[in-house]
Design an enzyme around this catalytic site. Sequence first.
Site, PDB file in Angstrom:
ATOM      1  N   SER A 689       0.800  -1.226   0.000  1.00  0.00           N
ATOM      2  CA  SER A 689       0.000   0.000   0.000  1.00  0.00           C
ATOM      3  C   SER A 689       0.833   1.277   0.000  1.00  0.00           C
ATOM      4  CB  SER A 689      -0.943   0.013   1.206  1.00  0.00           C
ATOM      5  OG  SER A 689      -0.214   0.028   2.405  1.00  0.00           O
ATOM      6  N   LYS A 732      -6.558   3.986   8.565  1.00  0.00           N
ATOM      7  CA  LYS A 732      -5.574   4.894   7.962  1.00  0.00           C
ATOM      8  C   LYS A 732      -6.058   6.344   7.992  1.00  0.00           C
ATOM      9  CE  LYS A 732      -3.597   1.382   4.882  1.00  0.00           C
ATOM     10  NZ  LYS A 732      -3.416   0.926   3.493  1.00  0.00           N
TER      11      LYS A 732
END
Length: 804
Positions: A689, A732
Amino acid sequence: MAYESPAETDPRSLPPEMEVPVLAIRNTVIFPMFAFPINVGRPRSVRAVEEAIDQETPLGIFAQRDPRVENPEPTDLFQTGTVVNIVKRVKVPGNKLSVIIHGITRVRVKEWKADGPHLRAVVETLIPEEIASSEVEGLTSTLRELAQKFIDLSPQVAPEASLLVRSIDEPGMLADVVGSNLNIPPEEKQELLETFDVRERMDKVIALLNKEIQVLELSNKIQTEVKGEMDKAQREYFLREQLKAIQKELGEVDERQEEFEELKRNIRRAKMPDEVEKVAVKELKRMARMSPGAAEYTVSRTYIDWLCELPWSVSSTDRLDVNEAEEILDADHYGLEKVKKRILEFLAVRKLKNDMKGPILCLVGPPGVGKTSLAKSVSRALGRKLHRIALGGVRDEAEIRGHRRTYIGSMPGKIVKGMKKCGTNNPVFVLDEIDKLGADYRGDPSSALLEVLDPEQNHNFNDHYLDVPFDLSNVMFIATANVPDTIPGPLRDRMEIIRVSGYTHQEKMQIGKRYLIPENLENHGLDDSMIEITEEAMHKIVENYTHEAGVRSLKREIASVCRWVAKQWAAEAVSEKVVVTPEMVEEIRGPIHFWKEVAERTSVPGVATGLAWTAAGGEILFIEATKMKGKGGMTLTGSLGDVMKESVSVARSYIRSVAADLGIDYDVFENFDIHVHVPSGAIPKDGPSAGVTMITAITSVLTGIPVSPQVAMTGEITLRGAVLPVGGIKEKVLAAHRAGIKHVLLPKKNQKDLPEIPDEIAAELTFTTVSRMEEVLDVALGAENLERLREALRANAAEDAASA
């Protein structure tokens, strides 16, 4: 009609060779020098005996090799035998004889004659030599001592035999007498008969005697022990029967009988299934036949107690008022709406359908977000008993299924123990830290949990100790885990995964005010008249002294403040309420622990802010890149995993392929080395990611354009520049908000995850969804900045072309 022979014959008076009638015998061997009774029934054998009597000659006796042969030929007989005198003959009905014979000496066949009515043979007489030596005397003494010991131990040898042994002085005769009385096969006795050498024969007899004595000693020891146990058991039985009679006369109650009656009542009260009750009754009958002092007695008693104490048919009544249950959940926990919704849905269905099986939930989230405490609230909301099983570090399958009763100290597993402790068959079971189960040579506990957590199987759960099925279908199982990836696939498939995300800043403020401050005041002997923590002080604690997804650190920081205030009151340093302000927090807790450093870190080219997911929640991740004179090399540092290293390689290849579009001179890749570093080098990092962040950081250092300090990003990249979706979006985004980020770049396919973001967080952030790296770079570096670089690159190229 009887016959008696003349006196005994001296072996030395016999000729060296002679022809004698032959009698074949089965399953025995005749030795010289002593009398022996035999029964003769076969016609050929009777004729041989009659001839020996009529002709007054010795009779040769030879053992058969195979006792099953009815009419033996010379090949069926051993070649060594004994010549005997017939001392006495008595005819018995059926044309049979009862004969007493007396051995004379050993003989060996030289020639068989089988053409008559019975067997005859020419034999060679073997006269024993008289040997006198110290060695033979020693062997004779040893043999006599061992023979005496054998006679004393063996119940089959008459005590008078010891007189015979002591009266024999001739070594060969002593060996024959002892050998003939040993309980050995005929083949071994025949071997002794064929051993002419006296020393060798005595050695063989001594060896056989030692073996027989060892067997007899062991046999006598066993019989003595068994007899002792039997005598003890019989004595206890008679005493017990007498005690019963005395108690009956005195009108007293037999305590043991009362114990059995109590166990019978317990079995009936337990309301076990028929199959289980049969097992319990059978064990009770088995126990009744044992002595109370036997080791198995306690084992059986403990087993029956376990069967009786389990809640086979005892259930608690569920609180089916959905509104009341919702109030309890809201009072205990702030937020966590998804989990509360699932519990209330279960209650609603349970209210409509009484026989619904218990759900199997798995709460997955970072530490400190309230997974375990939420399970406690669920049990309170349902009105059920609660039992927690800590699975962290469990490596033995027997912890779940129990030990078999064959082992000393065996016990049921944690599941059955929990059911007994709760006392109902429908409690709430918390399987804490299910992602941290281990496995070793003792078995795999996660495999044992497959049956426990399968609604189609757990109605017949079989604990190794109980060895009878127990119904777990009414139990509500709530497992907790930090990371679902370490849970084995088959086990994960049996549970309904509910993700519990970290708390926002506002939620932490509310949790602190509603739950943590009142709890800490009570724990430290304070009340509202002694301390007040202002909202600004709470904000400073949350913002600058904690950096986590949960609230454990927040609880500890509030406890530190309360301890400081408690000390002031105890030392009588204050006399009125202490109002804790932000300045006092710094005085109490020291310099701030965390601060927002995004603007400082990203103010120079080559630094980009990424977003990462960890077991402790979301984190921001700085990717740093720099260039230096070199030959186009690439250096990676920061404890990067293989996937992350591959992301850097993909990023470098992509940037080289579109260098002209980004305004980057291609010569940079030939004349400069690039170094990519991810800070916190001691912490391993991996995952795809950070791909977009890698490209952004490298592009920033090559173009000299700093990344906007307000921007953070996440997403996987391909070699062609496509941005792929990733997981953990909510965590996140919360991490970005904690760090002071204002603008978040997400893959376009992750737009579906945005509704999960709390409204107060979403209102403070700007989200941009992208599908290509060009869009990421336009936002992170500024489209106008990149365009200026392109124009400069084109101008330089035009100048080079003109000068050429």
